[in-house]
Write a protein that holds these residues in place. Structure first.
Motif, PDB file in Angstrom:
ATOM      1  N   GLY A  28       9.188   4.488  -2.080  1.00  0.00           N
ATOM      2  CA  GLY A  28      10.031   4.327  -3.251  1.00  0.00           C
ATOM      3  C   GLY A  28       9.964   2.972  -3.919  1.00  0.00           C
ATOM      4  O   GLY A  28      10.665   2.743  -4.905  1.00  0.00           O
ATOM      5  N   THR A  29       9.140   2.068  -3.437  1.00  0.00           N
ATOM      6  CA  THR A  29       9.006   0.754  -4.066  1.00  0.00           C
ATOM      7  C   THR A  29       7.908   0.796  -5.125  1.00  0.00           C
ATOM      8  O   THR A  29       6.941   1.548  -5.004  1.00  0.00           O
ATOM      9  CB  THR A  29       8.676  -0.332  -3.030  1.00  0.00           C
ATOM     10  N   ILE A  30       8.080  -0.030  -6.165  1.00  0.00           N
ATOM     11  CA  ILE A  30       7.116  -0.086  -7.255  1.00  0.00           C
ATOM     12  C   ILE A  30       6.178  -1.265  -7.011  1.00  0.00           C
ATOM     13  O   ILE A  30       6.633  -2.408  -6.938  1.00  0.00           O
ATOM     14  CB  ILE A  30       7.808  -0.241  -8.616  1.00  0.00           C
ATOM     15  N   PRO A  31       4.876  -1.038  -6.862  1.00  0.00           N
ATOM     16  CA  PRO A  31       3.939  -2.157  -6.682  1.00  0.00           C
ATOM     17  C   PRO A  31       3.892  -3.042  -7.924  1.00  0.00           C
ATOM     18  O   PRO A  31       4.432  -2.700  -8.981  1.00  0.00           O
ATOM     19  CB  PRO A  31       2.591  -1.455  -6.441  1.00  0.00           C
ATOM     20  N   THR A  32       3.233  -4.174  -7.795  1.00  0.00           N
ATOM     21  CA  THR A  32       3.056  -5.082  -8.923  1.00  0.00           C
ATOM     22  C   THR A  32       1.859  -4.626  -9.755  1.00  0.00           C
ATOM     23  O   THR A  32       0.758  -4.462  -9.243  1.00  0.00           O
ATOM     24  CB  THR A  32       2.839  -6.516  -8.431  1.00  0.00           C
ATOM     25  N   PHE A  33       2.103  -4.409 -11.065  1.00  0.00           N
ATOM     26  CA  PHE A  33       1.054  -3.978 -11.982  1.00  0.00           C
ATOM     27  C   PHE A  33       0.902  -5.006 -13.099  1.00  0.00           C
ATOM     28  O   PHE A  33       1.845  -5.744 -13.404  1.00  0.00           O
ATOM     29  CB  PHE A  33       1.393  -2.612 -12.590  1.00  0.00           C
ATOM     30  N   PRO A  34      -0.277  -5.056 -13.743  1.00  0.00           N
ATOM     31  CA  PRO A  34      -0.442  -5.972 -14.886  1.00  0.00           C
ATOM     32  C   PRO A  34       0.456  -5.567 -16.041  1.00  0.00           C
ATOM     33  O   PRO A  34       0.738  -4.382 -16.238  1.00  0.00           O
ATOM     34  CB  PRO A  34      -1.924  -5.825 -15.248  1.00  0.00           C
ATOM     35  N   ARG A  35       0.899  -6.570 -16.792  1.00  0.00           N
ATOM     36  CA  ARG A  35       1.867  -6.331 -17.857  1.00  0.00           C
ATOM     37  C   ARG A  35       1.236  -6.299 -19.244  1.00  0.00           C
ATOM     38  O   ARG A  35       1.906  -5.913 -20.202  1.00  0.00           O
ATOM     39  CB  ARG A  35       2.931  -7.431 -17.838  1.00  0.00           C
ATOM     40  N   ASP A  36      -0.009  -6.709 -19.369  1.00  0.00           N
ATOM     41  CA  ASP A  36      -0.620  -6.790 -20.690  1.00  0.00           C
ATOM     42  C   ASP A  36      -1.753  -5.791 -20.885  1.00  0.00           C
ATOM     43  O   ASP A  36      -2.496  -5.871 -21.858  1.00  0.00           O
ATOM     44  CB  ASP A  36      -1.143  -8.203 -20.941  1.00  0.00           C
ATOM     45  N   THR A  37      -1.902  -4.842 -19.971  1.00  0.00           N
ATOM     46  CA  THR A  37      -2.898  -3.781 -20.114  1.00  0.00           C
ATOM     47  C   THR A  37      -2.284  -2.467 -19.675  1.00  0.00           C
ATOM     48  O   THR A  37      -1.199  -2.423 -19.089  1.00  0.00           O
ATOM     49  CB  THR A  37      -4.154  -4.055 -19.260  1.00  0.00           C
ATOM     50  N   MET A  38      -3.012  -1.385 -19.931  1.00  0.00           N
ATOM     51  CA  MET A  38      -2.550  -0.064 -19.508  1.00  0.00           C
ATOM     52  C   MET A  38      -2.882   0.222 -18.050  1.00  0.00           C
ATOM     53  O   MET A  38      -2.474   1.267 -17.523  1.00  0.00           O
ATOM     54  CB  MET A  38      -3.191   1.022 -20.381  1.00  0.00           C
ATOM     55  N   ALA A  39      -3.612  -0.675 -17.394  1.00  0.00           N
ATOM     56  CA  ALA A  39      -3.994  -0.451 -16.010  1.00  0.00           C
ATOM     57  C   ALA A  39      -2.747  -0.259 -15.149  1.00  0.00           C
ATOM     58  O   ALA A  39      -1.828  -1.072 -15.180  1.00  0.00           O
ATOM     59  CB  ALA A  39      -4.816  -1.627 -15.488  1.00  0.00           C
ATOM     60  N   GLY A  40      -2.715   0.818 -14.412  1.00  0.00           N
ATOM     61  CA  GLY A  40      -1.565   1.120 -13.572  1.00  0.00           C
ATOM     62  C   GLY A  40      -0.665   2.191 -14.148  1.00  0.00           C
ATOM     63  O   GLY A  40       0.028   2.891 -13.411  1.00  0.00           O
ATOM     64  N   LEU A  41      -0.658   2.349 -15.471  1.00  0.00           N
ATOM     65  CA  LEU A  41       0.153   3.394 -16.090  1.00  0.00           C
ATOM     66  C   LEU A  41      -0.484   4.759 -15.858  1.00  0.00           C
ATOM     67  O   LEU A  41      -1.686   4.933 -16.051  1.00  0.00           O
ATOM     68  CB  LEU A  41       0.306   3.142 -17.587  1.00  0.00           C
ATOM     69  N   GLU A  42       0.327   5.712 -15.458  1.00  0.00           N
ATOM     70  CA  GLU A  42      -0.144   7.072 -15.197  1.00  0.00           C
ATOM     71  C   GLU A  42       0.775   8.071 -15.871  1.00  0.00           C
ATOM     72  O   GLU A  42       1.951   7.784 -16.098  1.00  0.00           O
ATOM     73  CB  GLU A  42      -0.158   7.351 -13.682  1.00  0.00           C
ATOM     74  N   PRO A  43       0.250   9.263 -16.200  1.00  0.00           N
ATOM     75  CA  PRO A  43       1.139  10.314 -16.693  1.00  0.00           C
ATOM     76  C   PRO A  43       2.175  10.682 -15.626  1.00  0.00           C
ATOM     77  O   PRO A  43       1.854  10.762 -14.441  1.00  0.00           O
ATOM     78  CB  PRO A  43       0.182  11.486 -16.975  1.00  0.00           C
ATOM     79  N   VAL A  44       3.399  10.878 -16.049  1.00  0.00           N
ATOM     80  CA  VAL A  44       4.465  11.244 -15.117  1.00  0.00           C
ATOM     81  C   VAL A  44       4.303  12.715 -14.759  1.00  0.00           C
ATOM     82  O   VAL A  44       4.304  13.587 -15.635  1.00  0.00           O
ATOM     83  CB  VAL A  44       5.853  10.984 -15.729  1.00  0.00           C
ATOM     84  N   VAL A  45       4.153  12.994 -13.465  1.00  0.00           N
ATOM     85  CA  VAL A  45       3.969  14.364 -12.978  1.00  0.00           C
ATOM     86  C   VAL A  45       5.109  14.683 -12.017  1.00  0.00           C
ATOM     87  O   VAL A  45       5.338  13.966 -11.048  1.00  0.00           O
ATOM     88  CB  VAL A  45       2.615  14.534 -12.266  1.00  0.00           C
ATOM     89  N   ILE A  46       5.832  15.747 -12.309  1.00  0.00           N
ATOM     90  CA  ILE A  46       6.962  16.169 -11.482  1.00  0.00           C
ATOM     91  C   ILE A  46       6.746  17.628 -11.109  1.00  0.00           C
ATOM     92  O   ILE A  46       6.821  18.516 -11.970  1.00  0.00           O
ATOM     93  CB  ILE A  46       8.299  15.996 -12.229  1.00  0.00           C
ATOM     94  N   ASN A  47       6.451  17.873  -9.844  1.00  0.00           N
ATOM     95  CA  ASN A  47       6.226  19.233  -9.367  1.00  0.00           C
ATOM     96  C   ASN A  47       7.524  19.829  -8.853  1.00  0.00           C
ATOM     97  O   ASN A  47       8.196  19.245  -8.003  1.00  0.00           O
ATOM     98  CB  ASN A  47       5.182  19.246  -8.255  1.00  0.00           C
ATOM     99  N   ALA A  48       7.861  21.006  -9.372  1.00  0.00           N
ATOM    100  CA  ALA A  48       9.118  21.641  -8.984  1.00  0.00           C
ATOM    101  C   ALA A  48       9.136  22.021  -7.510  1.00  0.00           C
ATOM    102  O   ALA A  48      10.192  22.084  -6.886  1.00  0.00           O
ATOM    103  CB  ALA A  48       9.366  22.882  -9.846  1.00  0.00           C
ATOM    104  N   ASN A  49       7.958  22.280  -6.926  1.00  0.00           N
ATOM    105  CA  ASN A  49       7.889  22.671  -5.513  1.00  0.00           C
ATOM    106  C   ASN A  49       7.630  21.467  -4.608  1.00  0.00           C
ATOM    107  O   ASN A  49       7.212  21.624  -3.466  1.00  0.00           O
ATOM    108  CB  ASN A  49       6.799  23.727  -5.306  1.00  0.00           C
ATOM    109  N   GLN A  50       7.849  20.281  -5.136  1.00  0.00           N
ATOM    110  CA  GLN A  50       7.610  19.067  -4.360  1.00  0.00           C
ATOM    111  C   GLN A  50       8.622  18.948  -3.221  1.00  0.00           C
ATOM    112  O   GLN A  50       9.811  19.186  -3.391  1.00  0.00           O
ATOM    113  CB  GLN A  50       7.712  17.840  -5.271  1.00  0.00           C
ATOM    114  N   THR A  51       8.152  18.581  -2.049  1.00  0.00           N
ATOM    115  CA  THR A  51       9.031  18.353  -0.905  1.00  0.00           C
ATOM    116  C   THR A  51       8.827  16.928  -0.410  1.00  0.00           C
ATOM    117  O   THR A  51       7.783  16.333  -0.608  1.00  0.00           O
ATOM    118  CB  THR A  51       8.731  19.332   0.249  1.00  0.00           C
ATOM    119  N   ALA A  52       9.854  16.398   0.241  1.00  0.00           N
ATOM    120  CA  ALA A  52       9.772  15.032   0.753  1.00  0.00           C
ATOM    121  C   ALA A  52      10.785  14.856   1.863  1.00  0.00           C
ATOM    122  O   ALA A  52      11.836  15.524   1.897  1.00  0.00           O
ATOM    123  CB  ALA A  52      10.015  14.013  -0.354  1.00  0.00           C
TER     124      ALA A  52
END
Length: 430
Positions: A143-167
């Motif tokens: 649940g922690t957010i790693p450190t990503f660059p702030r001036d590029t898109m590197a690290g940004l990903e499409p948000v994917v939420i699976n309804a059948n996701q388990t954890a």
């Protein structure tokens, strides 16, 4: 010739007011469009240099300069969808197009918007009906957010939420509040506490409290069911019998059988245990603390036992908080951060390139973008269950419409008058 310059000025006035009319019509047409930013047309005069005292004047005319007022903010409108998002202040949401996700080149255009109604598609991708995909930084498994660059898109990903996701959430901390009997302490007292392993399995810590020959002294042992009942901790507990601290811990001493790594910290009252899945911190109380292990009266009772972790659960809902964290909630009551949505900011928002669907792209006039944590710097908060309304003021636009109509008619009258004067000049020669 001054009469011909009057004609040119009249034509320029028609063009300028036609441009202003176009912005007004666009604003009125989008008065109910979520996230629409009002367009404005400002007039600038042309001046033709005239010799001082020449007794003649040449009209230069006018031109219209259009601007999209992107930095204006519309009112926030409440909705019933948790992933309807708006920005309460400065900043924009990072998005890209759904078409670019299927591109063979893998390049995704950096776009931004101030609001959007996002829903999951058949693949779980969070996007709008118009095909805008929400981008965010993914969280690690804990649940922690790693450190990503702030001036590029590197690290940004499409948000994917699976309804059948388990954890599942493994247990790493436990607070043990137990009262031991102060009288007739002759029997071994057992206690089992459930904890959750790294794979969501249910395990137990089997504990025993054995009274020693000395008064107010107990041997405390801890065994782990996940390790076939292996001993993971054994301590000698001595309780205080004085008037001021009666019933609280006086000392905690590891026995000879205790593993070397299972230490007791008197500073915070914790035991450093190692279960099958890794380290586990158990709080039994500091010396003189009434909130951990105690020895009072003649009752053996677990007074308060709490722990973190949960068994494997199914995803039930997601929500976005003010800081942009997307939190998933599971049916076991476990919650975990799965993404963080940054806010995009540029030095000059009005310099951005306006695109379809209330989206914008960086331009030389806007300056380079920077990704902020929502609420940091000059950025506002991300608001869930909300959409940003249009910045169009219909009453003001109708007033401008009347003024523009009169100005257009006046310029047309100028052209008509010039035409009549030119006709008179032609008739003189006849």
């Amino acid at each position: 010739m001054t009469i011909s310059s009057s004609l040119n000025a009249g034509v320029a006035g028609l063009n300028a007011n036609a441009t202003r009319l176009a912005t007004i019509s666009d604003n009125i047409a989008n008065s109910n469009t979520y996230g629409y930013k009002r367009a404005s047309a400002d007039f600038e005069s042309f001046v033709i240099a005239n010799n001082s005292g020449a007794g003649a004047y040449s009209a230069g005319g006018v031109r219209a300069e259009t601007t999209r007022l992107i930095d204006e903010r519309g009112a926030l409108i409440s909705t019933a969808n948790a992933t309807d998002l708006a920005v309460g202040g400065r900043g924009m949401l990072p998005v890209t197009t759904a078409v670019s996700l299927d591109s063979a080149s893998g390049d995704q255009p950096m776009m931004m918007t101030t609001t959007g109604s996002f829903y999951t598609d058949s693949d779980g991708v969070l996007k709008t009906d118009s095909g805008l995909v929400l981008l965010a930084w993914p969280a690690d498994a804990d649940g922690t957010i790693p450190t990503f660059p702030r001036d590029t898109m590197a690290g940004l990903e499409p948000v994917v939420i699976n309804a059948n996701q388990t954890a599942g959430d493994p247990t790493t901390m436990m607070n043990l509040g137990v009262n031991l009997p102060a009288e007739d302490a002759t029997e071994t007292l057992p206690l089992s506490v459930e904890y959750f392993g790294n794979l969501g399995t249910s395990e137990t810590l089997d504990m025993t409290f054995v009274p020693a020959a000395a008064d107010n002294t107990w041997t405390f042992t801890i065994n782990d069911s996940a390790q076939s009942g292996a001993l993971i901790g054994e301590y000698t507990l001595v309780f205080d019998a004085t008037r001021g601290n009666g019933g609280t811990l006086a000392s905690v001493t590891p026995t000879a059988n205790n593993p070397a790594s299972a230490t007791y910290s008197s500073a915070d009252g914790t035991l450093a245990l190692t279960v099958d899945g890794g380290p586990l911190e158990m709080t039994i109380g500091k010396i003189g603390d009434t909130n951990g292990l105690t020895q009072l009266s003649d009752n053996f009772a677990p007074t308060q036992i709490t722990k973190d972790g949960s068994p494997v659960g199914n995803l039930t809902s997601v929500e976005v908080d003010d800081n942009g964290y997307i939190t998933a909630t599971y049916d076991t009551g476990f919650t975990r951060k799965i993404y963080q949505i940054p806010l995009v900011d540029v030095p000059n928002p009005n310099g951005l390139i306006s695109m379809n669907n209330q989206t914008y792209q960086v331009s030389p006039d806007s300056g380079s973008f920077f990704l902020w944590d929502a609420g940091d710097g000059s950025t506002g908060a991300i608001v869930g269950y909300a959409r940003e309304g249009s910045t169009t003021d219909v009453a003001g636009e109708l007033t401008d419409l009347i003024q523009t109509q009169r100005a257009y008619s006046s310029n047309a009258k100028v052209i008509q008058t010039v035409d009549e004067m030119l006709q008179e000049t032609t008739n003189i020669k006849r």
